[in-house]
Design a protein around this motif. Structure first.
Motif, PDB file in Angstrom:
ATOM      1  N   SER A 368       0.786  -1.463   0.067  1.00 25.27           N
ATOM      2  CA  SER A 368       0.559  -0.128  -0.256  1.00 25.27           C
ATOM      3  C   SER A 368       0.912   1.105   0.241  1.00 25.27           C
ATOM      4  O   SER A 368       0.647   2.424  -0.739  1.00 25.27           O
ATOM      5  N   ALA A 369       1.680   1.322   0.895  1.00 26.03           N
ATOM      6  CA  ALA A 369       2.496   2.104   0.815  1.00 26.03           C
ATOM      7  C   ALA A 369       3.493   2.502  -0.035  1.00 26.03           C
ATOM      8  O   ALA A 369       3.875   3.727  -1.397  1.00 26.03           O
ATOM      9  N   GLU A 370       3.493   1.596  -1.552  1.00 23.55           N
ATOM     10  CA  GLU A 370       4.355   1.597  -2.706  1.00 23.55           C
ATOM     11  C   GLU A 370       3.494   2.128  -3.771  1.00 23.55           C
ATOM     12  O   GLU A 370       4.027   3.586  -4.082  1.00 23.55           O
ATOM     13  N   ASN A 371       2.012   1.633  -3.538  1.00 19.45           N
ATOM     14  CA  ASN A 371       1.761   1.741  -5.055  1.00 19.45           C
ATOM     15  C   ASN A 371       1.084   3.672  -4.092  1.00 19.45           C
ATOM     16  O   ASN A 371       0.401   4.227  -4.863  1.00 19.45           O
ATOM     17  N   SER A 372       0.826   3.677  -3.267  1.00 22.40           N
ATOM     18  CA  SER A 372       0.393   5.206  -2.946  1.00 22.40           C
ATOM     19  C   SER A 372       1.368   6.542  -3.185  1.00 22.40           C
ATOM     20  O   SER A 372       0.914   7.538  -3.744  1.00 22.40           O
ATOM     21  N   PHE A 373       2.667   6.145  -3.440  1.00 24.71           N
ATOM     22  CA  PHE A 373       4.417   7.030  -3.307  1.00 24.71           C
ATOM     23  C   PHE A 373       4.132   7.000  -4.630  1.00 24.71           C
ATOM     24  O   PHE A 373       3.873   8.066  -5.121  1.00 24.71           O
ATOM     25  N   LYS A 374       3.550   5.867  -5.636  1.00 26.42           N
ATOM     26  CA  LYS A 374       3.930   6.195  -6.843  1.00 26.42           C
ATOM     27  C   LYS A 374       2.389   7.165  -7.674  1.00 26.42           C
ATOM     28  O   LYS A 374       2.485   7.718  -8.245  1.00 26.42           O
ATOM     29  N   VAL A 375       1.120   6.313  -7.007  1.00 23.77           N
ATOM     30  CA  VAL A 375      -0.033   7.768  -7.342  1.00 23.77           C
ATOM     31  C   VAL A 375       0.410   9.123  -7.312  1.00 23.77           C
ATOM     32  O   VAL A 375       0.374  10.087  -7.829  1.00 23.77           O
ATOM     33  N   LEU A 376       1.038   9.115  -5.712  1.00 20.33           N
ATOM     34  CA  LEU A 376       1.665  10.693  -5.589  1.00 20.33           C
ATOM     35  C   LEU A 376       2.654  11.657  -6.697  1.00 20.33           C
ATOM     36  O   LEU A 376       1.922  12.481  -7.033  1.00 20.33           O
ATOM     37  N   LEU A 377       3.694  10.503  -6.802  1.00 17.90           N
ATOM     38  CA  LEU A 377       4.620  10.954  -7.113  1.00 17.90           C
ATOM     39  C   LEU A 377       4.412  10.973  -8.918  1.00 17.90           C
ATOM     40  O   LEU A 377       4.511  12.346  -9.891  1.00 17.90           O
ATOM     41  N   GLU A 378       2.809  10.100  -9.894  1.00 21.61           N
ATOM     42  CA  GLU A 378       2.400  10.375 -10.999  1.00 21.61           C
ATOM     43  C   GLU A 378       1.667  11.824 -11.139  1.00 21.61           C
ATOM     44  O   GLU A 378       1.753  12.467 -12.156  1.00 21.61           O
ATOM     45  N   ARG A 379       0.734  11.728  -9.912  1.00 16.55           N
ATOM     46  CA  ARG A 379      -0.241  13.475 -10.036  1.00 16.55           C
ATOM     47  C   ARG A 379       0.741  14.835 -10.137  1.00 16.55           C
ATOM     48  O   ARG A 379       0.255  15.882 -10.848  1.00 16.55           O
ATOM     49  N   PHE A 380       1.992  14.461  -8.771  1.00 15.42           N
ATOM     50  CA  PHE A 380       2.724  15.696  -9.143  1.00 15.42           C
ATOM     51  C   PHE A 380       3.036  16.169 -10.515  1.00 15.42           C
ATOM     52  O   PHE A 380       3.852  16.847 -10.917  1.00 15.42           O
ATOM     53  N   ALA A 806      -7.393  14.787 -13.025  1.00 14.12           N
ATOM     54  CA  ALA A 806      -7.019  14.185 -14.717  1.00 14.12           C
ATOM     55  C   ALA A 806      -6.738  12.684 -14.008  1.00 14.12           C
ATOM     56  O   ALA A 806      -6.266  12.759 -13.546  1.00 14.12           O
ATOM     57  N   PRO A 807      -6.639  11.729 -15.243  1.00 16.53           N
ATOM     58  CA  PRO A 807      -6.314  10.790 -15.587  1.00 16.53           C
ATOM     59  C   PRO A 807      -5.039  10.539 -15.864  1.00 16.53           C
ATOM     60  O   PRO A 807      -4.372  11.599 -16.688  1.00 16.53           O
ATOM     61  N   VAL A 808      -4.054   8.857 -14.709  1.00 19.56           N
ATOM     62  CA  VAL A 808      -2.648   9.541 -15.199  1.00 19.56           C
ATOM     63  C   VAL A 808      -3.094   8.232 -16.741  1.00 19.56           C
ATOM     64  O   VAL A 808      -2.984   7.668 -16.369  1.00 19.56           O
ATOM     65  N   THR A 809      -1.421   9.118 -17.214  1.00 20.41           N
ATOM     66  CA  THR A 809      -1.248   8.424 -19.020  1.00 20.41           C
ATOM     67  C   THR A 809       0.314   7.882 -18.853  1.00 20.41           C
ATOM     68  O   THR A 809       0.538   8.730 -17.991  1.00 20.41           O
ATOM     69  N   ARG A 810       0.044   7.311 -20.005  1.00 15.97           N
ATOM     70  CA  ARG A 810       2.385   7.426 -20.091  1.00 15.97           C
ATOM     71  C   ARG A 810       1.944   7.833 -21.200  1.00 15.97           C
ATOM     72  O   ARG A 810       0.764   8.581 -22.541  1.00 15.97           O
ATOM     73  N   LYS A 811       3.072   9.183 -21.203  1.00 17.11           N
ATOM     74  CA  LYS A 811       3.573  10.199 -22.035  1.00 17.11           C
ATOM     75  C   LYS A 811       5.254  10.071 -21.856  1.00 17.11           C
ATOM     76  O   LYS A 811       4.884  10.798 -23.075  1.00 17.11           O
ATOM     77  N   SER A 812       6.036   8.764 -22.081  1.00 16.22           N
ATOM     78  CA  SER A 812       6.612   9.376 -22.051  1.00 16.22           C
ATOM     79  C   SER A 812       7.030   9.041 -23.692  1.00 16.22           C
ATOM     80  O   SER A 812       6.703   7.931 -24.371  1.00 16.22           O
ATOM     81  N   PRO A 813       8.159   9.611 -24.479  1.00 15.44           N
ATOM     82  CA  PRO A 813       8.869   9.395 -25.562  1.00 15.44           C
ATOM     83  C   PRO A 813       9.684   8.269 -25.889  1.00 15.44           C
ATOM     84  O   PRO A 813      10.009   8.303 -27.292  1.00 15.44           O
TER      85      PRO A 813
END
Length: 893
Positions: A368-380, A806-813
């Motif tokens: 749960s800690a890993e998932n929450s941290f990943k979600v926060l990182l992606e949103r910011f 907004a939804p989290v999406t993969r944007k990396s080129p």
């Protein structure tokens, strides 16, 4: 003069303020217990803070800039609240903190195999690591070589700045010929054309000048964009909008339409470079090359090869000196031990069976800690998925698992760093330089050749995520608000740094008094005292900040210096005067308990009283001066102390002996007030005398240490003057503490915030603040997981009309798989990528064995070539240099 106080006690306001202060105490305990506020509680608290009257309607005495800064501060808090509510709309931050803190309590010992530490041990390790880092930083900052290097760098920069100033002055100064003709008149009857200062003419001149300096026109830029789009688009379209829509559709739907952004970017860069190269005249190119060469030659003249080598040698010498200090060995051994402990823990987990490790990850807290941290990182990060970054990191891990040479290289780097840190003098040995070059070249081949695509992708992904953080509109709004506040604090209207002394006046004369006024009522913890004769308890003591601050505060300083010569000696003296008056109080409903255990009369009383001190109230005047040779004091002495107490009144509202007190009250106040004044004056004089004696003992201890250092100048025990005084101060404080404990062994005094801390928990006084504080402390421990009702403070309405997340999406080129390269070899099969190419193509490695067969190109079961022999030749000796002397330049011998 009036006998009233500044702010008479308002019992309703006092009770509300006391309630809020005790709630803050409960919030502190909630944080200490691992509880966290919800988004709604944070929203209401910050909104209530922003709605405070002092922020909504600033004091009229503030300057215009002070009011603007206050408004900027409000905006910063508002933007911070908005950013938190948007990015943390599902309270992922609270979940992350909660699960991370639970790892050391339940998740790690019960669910994680081979856990080395529990939560308490982890906290101790963190403190030891912090102390180790502090010790290293202090050793570096206090080292003479480091200070000398800094000073030399400043001297070099000053020299460069002087050259620049000299050059600028030579350009500004007129020539001698110009100065000689300064007194000559103009030619007779000479007239010039009138200049055209019209707006259109000036704009046209500027436009023409800019067009002349442009290396490429707007039309050519459009052509370059079309060519790049055509190279990237699978249908050959030259419209960038069509290509962008296809790429966006691929990201949303996970499809592959064939858009090749890399090819388009490469084509665009090449086309743009060639056009710029064609358009720039050869003379401008030559000027640019000459300017670049002059700059490089100038810097080489300031930092020649000998100076660079000497600087490196001095840095190494600094490290050796630091390594010779005892504190360094303790600090570095502590840090390495901690690193081994936790890295070993990670290896232990990784080496466990798949089912056991999976069970640890599914033990809720870690996952749960890993998932929450990943979600926060992606949103910011502008709602950008971190999966591509994780994939890039996993590529490096997989490479190390599959390639023994890469794994051995990491082990070798680790061993080299340990030797440099722990073996004093190793970095000065030729073997250290030899091993460094070996590791550098081997790593350069592994990371910049064979795994270049993987390392490039990792760097690209890290940079892309950083760019997304900067591009996030919500982050930019908060950053702009913060930048505006800092600019208002330290820059003028032109953006230049400036010191704004009127802001200091705003802070000292308006803001700080307003803060004290806003604090208002502050509850004092329950005061308890016990000795052989008496037990006493005082509670419900609430002071009012505005009354407590003196209305009049005076500070005077008188310095006298006499400079003598020949038979007259020099002399200096200084006097300081501090005076404060009109310190008032209006204390209502103070509860007390008194019990006389020995002597006559034996009295036990519980009651409520009011204490009023108005008008002139309490005041004092203190005058200090420099101690003379004939004085008992050493540094300063107390010349005069005067204490005044006026308009003191005590009213008993509830007591077992109320009638007796009322009968003797006038006599008691008349007799006791002069006694209290004299006792206070003597106590102030004694306190300053004791402080003077304390300072002299510290000075004597410092002098003693200095004499010992002169007798035994051991660099291991060398201390600067600040360290000597600090240690002497600590020693004296400890001695005074032990003396005080010995004197008061039979006396006990305590300030109890809650009933749990009380010496007399069985004594319950009316309206007890400690009882209410106990209730808030218990409330702080209650609540499901991280939630607690104690955080509910403020009365503002929650924020509405926030934008939808907004939804989290993969944007990396850069999200495409990378290949693995083998060594680039010569015709004889020897490596050319790492630079080990001897005469006639003979490899720099012993026997010419690079550990790789000819023709190998990479991994994969479908590889038609011979697989790379990753474990061949990795243990063979390294023979880059035949001697331990300074190496010759790299290349063919």
């Amino acid at each position: 003069m009036s006998t009233s106080v500044n702010v008479p006690t308002n019992t309703r306001q006092r009770d509300r303020d006391v309630e809020n202060k005790l709630r803050l105490y409960g919030i502190y305990n909630a944080f200490a217990s691992g509880k966290l506020p919800s988004n709604k509680q944070i929203d209401v608290a910050l909104s209530s803070f922003l709605d405070h009257n002092k922020l909504r309607n600033p004091n009229n005495q503030l300057s215009s800039e002070g009011k603007a800064i206050l408004e900027d501060f409000r905006i910063v808090v508002e933007e911070a609240k908005r950013l938190l509510l948007i990015k943390n709309h599902d309270q992922a931050l609270q979940e992350f903190v909660w699960n991370a803190t639970q790892l050391g309590q339940k998740g790690v010992p019960a669910g994680t195999p081979g856990a080395p530490v529990d939560k308490d041990s982890a906290n101790r390790d963190a403190q030891q690591g912090l102390e180790g880092l502090k010790a290293l930083g202090q050793l570096i900052l206090t080292n003479g070589q480091f200070r000398k290097l800094l000073n030399d760098a400043v001297v070099l920069l000053r020299d460069i700045a002087g050259d620049a100033a000299t050059k600028a002055a030579s350009r500004v100064n007129p020539t001698q010929e110009q100065l000689n003709q300064i007194d000559d008149p103009a030619a007779d009857h000479e007239w010039h054309d009138s200049p055209n200062f019209s707006r259109d003419n000036i704009k046209q001149q500027l436009r023409d000048k800019m067009d002349r300096n442009k290396p490429i026109s707007r039309g050519e830029i459009r052509d370059v964009a079309g060519n790049a789009t055509q190279a990237a688009d699978p249908h050959g379209s030259r419209n960038p909008r069509d290509t962008a829509e296809r790429a966006a559709y691929d990201q949303r739907q996970g499809t592959q339409s064939g858009v090749d952004a890399r090819s388009g970017l490469s084509a665009g860069v090449n086309d743009l470079t060639s056009r710029v190269d064609e358009n720039v005249p050869e003379d401008q190119k030559q000027k640019a090359r000459e300017y670049r060469d002059r700059t490089q030659n100038y810097l080489k003249g300031k930092m020649p090869q000998e100076r660079r080598e000497q600087t490196i040698w001095r840095l190494k010498k600094m490290v050796i000196e630091i390594q010779g200090h005892q504190d360094y060995n303790e600090a570095i051994n502590t840090l390495i031990t901690l690193a081994e402990t936790y890295s070993g823990h990670g290896k232990t987990i990784a080496s466990q069976g798949a089912g056991q490790v999976k069970g640890a990850h599914q033990d809720n807290y870690l996952q749960s800690a890993e998932n929450s941290f990943k979600v926060l990182l992606e949103r910011f990060a502008n709602n950008t998925s971190a999966d591509d970054l994780i994939d890039a990191i996993n590529d490096i891990y997989r490479d190390a698992d599959r390639d023994p040479e890469l794994k051995n290289w990491f082990h070798s780097v680790d061993g080299y760093i340990r030797k440099c840190l722990q073996q004093q003098g190793y970095i000065m040995e030729p073997a250290s330089t030899h091993e460094y070059h070996k590791l550098y070249d081997q790593g350069n081949f592994l990371l910049r050749n064979r795994y270049r695509d993987h390392t490039d992708r990792l760097m690209d992904e890290v940079q892309f995520m950083g760019d997304q953080f900067a591009a996030d509109p919500d982050n930019k709004r908060f950053g702009d608000a913060l930048q505006k506040l800092f600019n208002e604090l330290g820059n003028d209207e032109n953006g230049k740094p400036t010191f704004k002394k009127h802001l200091i006046k705003d802070i000292t004369q308006v803001i700080i008094p307003d803060i004290f006024e806003s604090v208002r009522y502050v509850p004092v913890p329950r005061i308890e005292y016990s000795d052989r004769q008496f037990d006493a308890v005082v509670e419900n003591l609430v002071i009012e900040s505005d009354n407590l601050m003196p209305n009049v505060l005076e500070i005077g300083n008188d310095a006298h210096y006499r400079f003598g010569r020949k038979t007259t000696s020099s002399k200096r003296s200084q006097k300081v005067m501090i005076s404060a008056s009109q310190i008032q109080c209006d204390l209502r409903d103070i509860s007390y308990y008194v019990k006389r255990k020995q002597g006559f009369p034996s009295i036990t009383d519980t009651g409520i009283m009011d204490v009023f001190l108005g008008g002139e109230g309490f005041g004092f005047k203190l005058q200090l001066s420099t101690a003379e040779k004939h004085d008992r004091a050493r540094f300063f002495k107390v010349d005069t102390v005067k204490v005044n107490i006026k308009h003191l009144n005590i009213k008993l509202k509830q007591s077992k002996h109320k009638a007796l007190f009322g009968l003797f009250k006038p006599l008691l106040l008349k007799v006791l007030k002069p006694v209290i004044v004299k006792v206070l004056e003597q106590q102030i004089r004694r306190t300053f005398s004791d402080f003077d004696a304390f300072c002299y003992r510290v000075y004597q201890e410092e002098q003693k240490v200095e004499r010992e250092l002169k007798d035994n100048p051991d660099p291991e025990n060398a201390q600067n003057i600040y360290s000597r005084y600090y240690k002497a101060f600590q020693k004296e404080i400890m001695a005074r503490k032990q003396q005080a404990e010995a004197k008061t062994a039979d006396k006990h005094a305590k300030m109890a915030v809650t009933s749990e801390d009380s010496m007399f928990s069985h004594i319950k006084l009316p309206g007890g603040i400690s009882t209410r504080a106990t209730e808030f402390k218990n409330q702080a421990r209650q609540g499901d997981r991280w939630e607690s009702d104690v955080f509910s403070i403020g009365s503002a309405s929650p924020t509405t009309r926030l934008p939808q997340p907004a939804p989290v999406t993969r944007k990396s080129p850069h999200a495409h798989r990378r290949s693995v390269k083998d060594r680039d070899t010569t015709a004889n099969g020897h490596s050319r990528d790492s630079g080990y190419l001897g005469q006639e193509g003979v490899s720099g490695y012993v026997g010419g064995n690079t550990g790789y067969s000819n023709g190998n190109t990479g991994y994969g079961a479908n590889n038609t070539h011979t697989p790379v022999l990753l474990n061949k030749g990795t243990e063979e000796p390294y023979e880059r240099y035949a001697t331990t002397t300074k190496p010759t330049p790299y290349g063919i011998a």
